[in-house]
Motif scaffolding. Structure first.
Motif, PDB file in Angstrom:
ATOM      1  N   THR A 296       0.856  -1.185   0.000  1.00 48.11           N
ATOM      2  CA  THR A 296       0.000   0.000   0.000  1.00 48.11           C
ATOM      3  C   THR A 296       0.893   1.236   0.000  1.00 48.11           C
ATOM      4  O   THR A 296       2.103   1.139   0.194  1.00 48.11           O
ATOM      5  CB  THR A 296      -0.924   0.055   1.238  1.00 48.11           C
ATOM      6  N   ASP A 297       0.282   2.396  -0.145  1.00 49.68           N
ATOM      7  CA  ASP A 297       1.064   3.637  -0.167  1.00 49.68           C
ATOM      8  C   ASP A 297       1.223   4.272   1.215  1.00 49.68           C
ATOM      9  O   ASP A 297       1.551   5.442   1.328  1.00 49.68           O
ATOM     10  CB  ASP A 297       0.453   4.646  -1.147  1.00 49.68           C
TER      11      ASP A 297
ATOM     12  N   ASN B 190      -2.256  -2.194  -5.215  1.00 48.58           N
ATOM     13  CA  ASN B 190      -2.002  -2.076  -6.643  1.00 48.58           C
ATOM     14  C   ASN B 190      -2.317  -3.395  -7.356  1.00 48.58           C
ATOM     15  O   ASN B 190      -1.786  -4.441  -6.987  1.00 48.58           O
ATOM     16  CB  ASN B 190      -0.532  -1.672  -6.835  1.00 48.58           C
TER      17      ASN B 190
ATOM     18  N   ASP C  71       0.793  -5.182  -8.738  1.00 48.00           N
ATOM     19  CA  ASP C  71       1.530  -5.906  -7.695  1.00 48.00           C
ATOM     20  C   ASP C  71       0.877  -7.270  -7.466  1.00 48.00           C
ATOM     21  O   ASP C  71       1.558  -8.291  -7.346  1.00 48.00           O
ATOM     22  CB  ASP C  71       1.532  -5.134  -6.376  1.00 48.00           C
TER      23      ASP C  71
ATOM     24  N   LYS D 257       9.877   2.772  -7.853  1.00 51.10           N
ATOM     25  CA  LYS D 257       8.454   2.993  -7.578  1.00 51.10           C
ATOM     26  C   LYS D 257       8.231   3.159  -6.080  1.00 51.10           C
ATOM     27  O   LYS D 257       8.941   2.584  -5.267  1.00 51.10           O
ATOM     28  CB  LYS D 257       7.625   1.797  -8.051  1.00 51.10           C
ATOM     29  N   ASN D 258       7.200   3.918  -5.729  1.00 54.57           N
ATOM     30  CA  ASN D 258       6.811   4.070  -4.331  1.00 54.57           C
ATOM     31  C   ASN D 258       6.000   2.869  -3.869  1.00 54.57           C
ATOM     32  O   ASN D 258       5.468   2.106  -4.687  1.00 54.57           O
ATOM     33  CB  ASN D 258       5.982   5.347  -4.143  1.00 54.57           C
TER      34      ASN D 258
ATOM     35  N   GLY E 227       2.987   0.674  -2.827  1.00 60.15           N
ATOM     36  CA  GLY E 227       1.617   0.692  -3.316  1.00 60.15           C
ATOM     37  C   GLY E 227       1.471   1.176  -4.742  1.00 60.15           C
ATOM     38  O   GLY E 227       0.368   1.248  -5.274  1.00 60.15           O
ATOM     39  N   LYS E 228       2.584   1.494  -5.383  1.00 55.93           N
ATOM     40  CA  LYS E 228       2.556   2.047  -6.741  1.00 55.93           C
ATOM     41  C   LYS E 228       3.372   1.206  -7.733  1.00 55.93           C
ATOM     42  O   LYS E 228       3.860   1.704  -8.731  1.00 55.93           O
ATOM     43  CB  LYS E 228       3.097   3.482  -6.742  1.00 55.93           C
ATOM     44  N   GLY E 229       3.537  -0.082  -7.436  1.00 55.21           N
ATOM     45  CA  GLY E 229       4.213  -0.964  -8.375  1.00 55.21           C
ATOM     46  C   GLY E 229       5.599  -1.419  -7.961  1.00 55.21           C
ATOM     47  O   GLY E 229       6.270  -2.104  -8.729  1.00 55.21           O
TER      48      GLY E 229
END
Length: 175
Positions: free
Chosen positions: A24-25, A41, A44, A145-146, A148-150
């Protein structure tokens, strides 16, 4: 001589991921009733499922505890889900003993202080781009990537490509 990050990809048989800040982010949406919602994501998820279908082990170790997260991960085929883990190192040691896994064959992705000590025990400690400075300092690879963002997709895809397994997912053999 220590192996380079790219060389270490060849040794990976097992992926272990934290949830919050990795899958998650790090955001938590709180409803009026106090329920905490997380966003994950889809890519993911696809990569974790592809890894499982290709024979890799995938494990989740998280201090957080959310039934929705557990359901999502189980629906991907992940069975080794350790939520509300008060001691990630202890959970990690029990997991590798259960399956007789060598620590050097593990890629672990964490993002914050609770992941620090377990990341020191694995062959390939990794983190998302937006991880804490302490985690970035011990990571052998920092995703572009951050969380939660891949970031999870990125590391799984790299391992599978180096080991010649990713192509199965775009050449029609896994439809």
């Amino acid at each position: 001589m220590e192996k380079s990050y790219k060389e270490l990809l060849n040794d990976i048989t097992t992926f272990i991921f934290d949830v919050d800040g990795v899958l998650t982010d790090s955001s938590v949406h709180v409803t009026e009733t106090g329920e905490m919602l997380r966003v994950m994501n889809i890519r993911d998820g696809f990569a974790m499922k592809a890894a499982l279908e290709s024979g890799y082990k995938v494990c989740i170790i998280s201090g957080g505890n959310n039934e929705g997260v557990k359901i999502r991960l189980r629906n991907l085929g992940i069975h080794d889900i350790h939520l509300a883990s008060p001691n990630k190192v202890e959970t990690f040691k029990e997991y590798i003993e259960l399956y007789t896994i060598k620590p050097e064959s593990i890629l672990y992705m964490g993002d914050d202080i609770p992941d620090y000590h377990v990341m020191k025990l694995v062959g390939l400690p990794t983190c998302p781009q937006d991880a804490s400075p302490e985690i970035k300092a011990i990571s052998k690879y920092i995703s572009h990537k951050n969380g939660g963002k891949g970031a999870v997709r990125e590391v799984i895809e790299q391992v599978m490509k180096v080991q010649g397994k990713w192509h199965l997912y775009y050449d029609g053999k896994h439809d």
